[in-house]
Scaffold this active site. Structure first.
Site, short mmCIF file in Angstrom:
data_model
loop_
_atom_site.label_atom_id
_atom_site.label_comp_id
_atom_site.label_asym_id
_atom_site.label_seq_id
_atom_site.Cartn_x
_atom_site.Cartn_y
_atom_site.Cartn_z
N ARG A 221 6.31 2.47 -1.59
CA ARG A 221 6.38 3.10 -0.27
C ARG A 221 7.46 2.40 0.55
O ARG A 221 7.64 1.19 0.42
CB ARG A 221 5.04 2.97 0.48
CG ARG A 221 3.93 3.86 -0.08
CD ARG A 221 4.18 5.35 0.19
NE ARG A 221 3.10 6.20 -0.28
CZ ARG A 221 3.08 6.86 -1.44
NH1 ARG A 221 4.11 6.78 -2.27
NH2 ARG A 221 2.05 7.63 -1.76
N HIS A 269 12.59 10.05 -3.13
CA HIS A 269 11.13 9.96 -3.37
C HIS A 269 10.71 10.84 -4.56
O HIS A 269 9.90 11.76 -4.41
CB HIS A 269 10.33 10.33 -2.11
CG HIS A 269 8.92 9.83 -2.18
ND1 HIS A 269 8.20 9.44 -1.07
CD2 HIS A 269 8.08 9.65 -3.23
CE1 HIS A 269 6.99 9.05 -1.43
NE2 HIS A 269 6.88 9.16 -2.75
N1 LIG Z 1 7.62 6.78 -5.36
C1 LIG Z 1 6.81 7.55 -6.04
O1 LIG Z 1 7.23 8.60 -6.51
C2 LIG Z 1 5.38 7.13 -6.26
C3 LIG Z 1 4.60 7.84 -7.18
C4 LIG Z 1 3.29 7.43 -7.45
C5 LIG Z 1 2.77 6.34 -6.79
N2 LIG Z 1 3.54 5.65 -5.90
C6 LIG Z 1 2.98 4.45 -5.23
O2 LIG Z 1 2.56 3.50 -6.20
C7 LIG Z 1 1.40 2.85 -5.71
C8 LIG Z 1 0.65 2.13 -6.81
O3 LIG Z 1 -0.02 3.06 -7.66
P1 LIG Z 1 -1.08 2.62 -8.78
O4 LIG Z 1 -1.69 3.85 -9.29
O5 LIG Z 1 -0.47 1.68 -9.76
O6 LIG Z 1 -2.13 1.81 -7.88
P2 LIG Z 1 -3.37 0.93 -8.37
O7 LIG Z 1 -3.78 1.31 -9.77
O8 LIG Z 1 -4.37 0.97 -7.28
O9 LIG Z 1 -2.74 -0.54 -8.47
C9 LIG Z 1 -2.34 -1.26 -7.35
C10 LIG Z 1 -1.97 -2.68 -7.75
O10 LIG Z 1 -1.52 -3.39 -6.59
C11 LIG Z 1 -2.29 -4.58 -6.44
N3 LIG Z 1 -2.47 -4.92 -5.03
C12 LIG Z 1 -2.99 -4.17 -4.04
N4 LIG Z 1 -3.03 -4.88 -2.88
C13 LIG Z 1 -2.53 -6.11 -3.18
C14 LIG Z 1 -2.33 -7.28 -2.42
N5 LIG Z 1 -2.66 -7.35 -1.12
N6 LIG Z 1 -1.82 -8.34 -3.05
C15 LIG Z 1 -1.49 -8.32 -4.35
N7 LIG Z 1 -1.66 -7.22 -5.14
C16 LIG Z 1 -2.17 -6.14 -4.54
C17 LIG Z 1 -3.62 -4.23 -7.05
O11 LIG Z 1 -4.33 -5.41 -7.34
P3 LIG Z 1 -5.77 -5.34 -8.09
O12 LIG Z 1 -5.40 -5.10 -9.56
O13 LIG Z 1 -6.35 -6.66 -7.85
O14 LIG Z 1 -6.51 -4.18 -7.48
C18 LIG Z 1 -3.18 -3.44 -8.29
O15 LIG Z 1 -2.79 -4.31 -9.33
C19 LIG Z 1 0.64 4.00 -5.05
O16 LIG Z 1 -0.28 3.51 -4.09
C20 LIG Z 1 1.74 4.82 -4.42
O17 LIG Z 1 1.96 4.42 -3.08
C21 LIG Z 1 4.82 6.00 -5.63
#
Ligand SMILES: NC(=O)c1ccc[n+]([C@@H]2O[C@H](COP(=O)([O-])OP(=O)(O)OC[C@H]3O[C@@H](n4cnc5c(N)ncnc54)[C@H](OP(=O)(O)O)[C@@H]3O)[C@@H](O)[C@H]2O)c1
Length: 306
Positions: A221, A269
């Site tokens: 983001r 994006h």
């Molecule tokens: N640009 C694009 O086209 C696009 C597309 C899809 C998604 N995204 C973004 O990608 C993000 C991640 O997706 P995901 O499915 O991989 O999410 P996810 O499965 O919820 O994984 C999030 C990761 O971030 C870690 N995290 C969260 N808060 C943290 C903190 N304060 N300190 C350290 N680590 C932290 C989590 O730790 P834990 O393992 O301990 O929970 C987890 O390892 C989405 O939320 C979205 O905003 C972008």
């Protein structure tokens, strides 16, 4: 089950024919059409119109069509008592891993520099590194980060990563201390959810903690990055390049310095989009769970913010 599709961005034509084929006994409506509001139990949402979801008194599940739910959670009209599930879609996970690889390889093989040389008519070779000479740091080791890690390891890169809770992923050096990841990361990939804790995580002190001539890849983001700090780190020569897919303001304003910055590669994006072919089975599973009275998969933890 009555299901309403409420998204200002996702088009119903990409979703409803597949959903109707998979669930012929259920009734689908496209907002603002919704039949009897009291009968609607599931809302499928991208960016739903404000106030829309609060008008269904018997909603049992709000199912996001996207992996990130920061936009939904920021909407004060979101009914907080209704379980919220995010999308975890294999097609999108694969697309994101490809995007990570293409940017890491662009940096690793110096393509961003050769593009500049070509524009200047310059014939100049840069030193070759092996993948094992390079450490890629992943901020976020969730659905997206862990698959990106797996693919990077297959290519021979060293991989480290940061998560909130301790993690064990074979071959990946996992840390809950951000500093440990920053100091190792020659390419730093942001795949974090946007929360109060992760906003502005890519700031001047984070960039300063990274090795000289590293690159930053933000595909999570826009608000993870302090844009002025990133520009300063690029302009000072400390960072070699930034690959940016997301921005504080989208679409990126015409006059924004990123557009024509020689050290920025940007995309609109599109790092990974939900892929209806692989996402519809996930929706079907969660709708079946609502029918059986079971908790949905991939529920968001509102206290963690993701
Ligand atoms: N640009 C694009 O086209 C696009 C597309 C899809 C998604 N995204 C973004 O990608 C993000 C991640 O997706 P995901 O499915 O991989 O999410 P996810 O499965 O919820 O994984 C999030 C990761 O971030 C870690 N995290 C969260 N808060 C943290 C903190 N304060 N300190 C350290 N680590 C932290 C989590 O730790 P834990 O393992 O301990 O929970 C987890 O390892 C989405 O939320 C979205 O905003 C972008």
């Amino acid at each position: 089950v009555d299901i309403v599709f409420a998204s200002q961005i996702e088009t119903p034509e990409s979703w409803l024919p597949r959903l109707r084929r998979a669930l012929p006994a259920d009734r689908f409506f496209v907002w603002p059409e919704c039949g009897d509001r009291e009968r609607v139990e599931v809302a499928l949402v991208g960016e739903p119109p404000r106030d829309a979801l609060a008008t269904f008194p018997n909603l049992k599940l709000i199912q996001s069509l996207w992996m990130g739910v920061d936009g939904l959670l920021a909407d004060p009209t979101l009914p907080r008592a209704v379980p919220l599930a995010r999308m975890v879609d294999a097609g999108m996970v694969a697309a994101m891993a490809e995007t990570v690889l293409v940017h890491v390889l662009d940096w690793h093989r110096h393509l961003y520099r050769y593009r500049e040389h070509q524009a200047d008519g310059v014939w100049k070779r840069h030193r070759q590194y092996m993948a094992c000479d390079r450490t890629v740091g992943l901020l976020g080791l969730g659905a997206l980060g862990s698959e990106a890690a797996r693919r990077l390891l297959l290519m021979g890169f060293k991989v480290c990563g940061w998560s909130r809770r301790p993690k064990r992923i074979e071959g990946v050096e996992c840390f809950s201390d951000l500093g440990e990841v920053l100091k190792r990361s020659q390419a730093l990939v942001c795949l974090l959810p946007l929360t109060a804790q992760t906003r502005c995580v890519l700031n001047a002190s984070a960039f300063a903690a990274m090795p000289e001539h590293s690159c930053v890849i933000n595909i999570a983001r826009g608000a993870h990055v302090v844009e002025a700090d990133l520009l300063a780190a690029l302009d000072s020569g400390h960072l070699a390049h930034a690959y940016l897919d997301v921005f504080e303001t989208e679409p990126l304003p015409e006059a924004h310095p990123f557009w024509h910055h020689p050290k920025v590669t940007l995309t609109p994006h599109c790092a990974a989009l939900t892929e209806p072919r692989t996402a519809v089975p996930v929706l079907v599973e969660n709708i079946e769970r609502v029918r059986r009275g079971e908790p949905a998969l991939n529920l968001v933890d509102p206290s963690a913010g993701y």
